[in-house]
Design a protein around this motif. Structure first.
Motif, PDB file in Angstrom:
ATOM      1  N   ARG A  14       0.857  -1.182   0.000  1.00 40.55           N
ATOM      2  CA  ARG A  14       0.000   0.000   0.000  1.00 40.55           C
ATOM      3  C   ARG A  14       0.899   1.239   0.000  1.00 40.55           C
ATOM      4  O   ARG A  14       1.803   1.345   0.828  1.00 40.55           O
ATOM      5  N   ASN A  15       0.636   2.143  -0.922  1.00 40.59           N
ATOM      6  CA  ASN A  15       1.385   3.416  -0.962  1.00 40.59           C
ATOM      7  C   ASN A  15       2.898   3.203  -0.946  1.00 40.59           C
ATOM      8  O   ASN A  15       3.617   3.839  -0.188  1.00 40.59           O
ATOM      9  N   ASP A  16       3.380   2.267  -1.761  1.00 38.76           N
ATOM     10  CA  ASP A  16       4.801   1.972  -1.887  1.00 38.76           C
ATOM     11  C   ASP A  16       5.438   1.448  -0.598  1.00 38.76           C
ATOM     12  O   ASP A  16       6.643   1.546  -0.400  1.00 38.76           O
ATOM     13  N   LYS A  17       4.604   0.898   0.306  1.00 36.90           N
ATOM     14  CA  LYS A  17       5.103   0.283   1.538  1.00 36.90           C
ATOM     15  C   LYS A  17       4.535  -1.121   1.632  1.00 36.90           C
ATOM     16  O   LYS A  17       3.491  -1.428   1.061  1.00 36.90           O
ATOM     17  N   VAL A  18       5.228  -1.965   2.382  1.00 38.72           N
ATOM     18  CA  VAL A  18       4.795  -3.342   2.582  1.00 38.72           C
ATOM     19  C   VAL A  18       4.519  -3.558   4.072  1.00 38.72           C
ATOM     20  O   VAL A  18       5.204  -2.986   4.923  1.00 38.72           O
ATOM     21  N   LEU A  19       3.504  -4.365   4.360  1.00 38.12           N
ATOM     22  CA  LEU A  19       3.176  -4.678   5.750  1.00 38.12           C
ATOM     23  C   LEU A  19       4.059  -5.828   6.212  1.00 38.12           C
ATOM     24  O   LEU A  19       3.977  -6.941   5.680  1.00 38.12           O
ATOM     25  N   LEU A  20       4.929  -5.554   7.166  1.00 38.88           N
ATOM     26  CA  LEU A  20       5.786  -6.578   7.744  1.00 38.88           C
ATOM     27  C   LEU A  20       5.302  -6.914   9.147  1.00 38.88           C
ATOM     28  O   LEU A  20       4.769  -6.052   9.849  1.00 38.88           O
ATOM     29  N   ILE A  21       5.507  -8.161   9.523  1.00 39.45           N
ATOM     30  CA  ILE A  21       5.168  -8.605  10.869  1.00 39.45           C
ATOM     31  C   ILE A  21       6.430  -9.069  11.566  1.00 39.45           C
ATOM     32  O   ILE A  21       7.395  -9.498  10.923  1.00 39.45           O
ATOM     33  N   LYS A  22       6.412  -8.993  12.893  1.00 40.40           N
ATOM     34  CA  LYS A  22       7.506  -9.516  13.708  1.00 40.40           C
ATOM     35  C   LYS A  22       6.966 -10.751  14.425  1.00 40.40           C
ATOM     36  O   LYS A  22       5.972 -10.669  15.150  1.00 40.40           O
TER      37      LYS A  22
END
Length: 132
Positions: A14-22
């Motif tokens: 989304r919006n040139d960002k990626v959702l990362l999880i820890k």
């Protein structure tokens, strides 16, 4: 060992960002990565990807685009299918398996402890969605 994927993950972009999880638990405890997990018996790999995102983050993902398949783990026991998508909905509510989550730009990755070659995987995911 089979070439058929038995695990899946998803790059939600989304919006040139990626959702990362820890990850909160092993394997990959305390490492930043993409949401995902192992396939259940009789489940397609696409259904696995969508189910894992729903279980881990309480969001629904659609229109999964294949990115790559790679071997992971000791003796390559996992064949991970990675997907990418812009199409998801819902409010993020992380499960107990997730200790943190962030929308990250790719240039922020070097500052994080991530799973192996996550930068390469994300470059391919962004390219599949037409964002190089």
């Amino acid at each position: 060992m089979t070439d058929i994927p038995n695990a899946a993950s998803v790059a939600l972009i989304r919006n040139d960002k990626v959702l990362l999880i820890k990850r909160a638990y092993a394997p990959y405890q305390h490492l930043w990565t993409l949401p995902g997990g192992r396939a259940e018996p009789g489940e397609t790999i696409e259904d696995c990807a969508a189910r894992e995102v729903a279980e881990e983050l309480s969001i629904q993902v659609r229109n999964l685009r294949p990115v790559l398949v790679q071997s992971l783990g000791r003796d390559a026991e996992y064949r991970l299918a990675v997907f990418a998508s812009f199409d998801f909905s819902g409010t993020i509510r992380p499960s107990h398996e997730i200790s943190d989550h962030k929308w990250m730009s790719r240039d922020a990755l070097p500052a994080l402890r991530t799973t192996s070659r996550l930068d390469d995987v994300l470059a391919k995911a962004f390219a599949v969605l037409g964002q190089s």
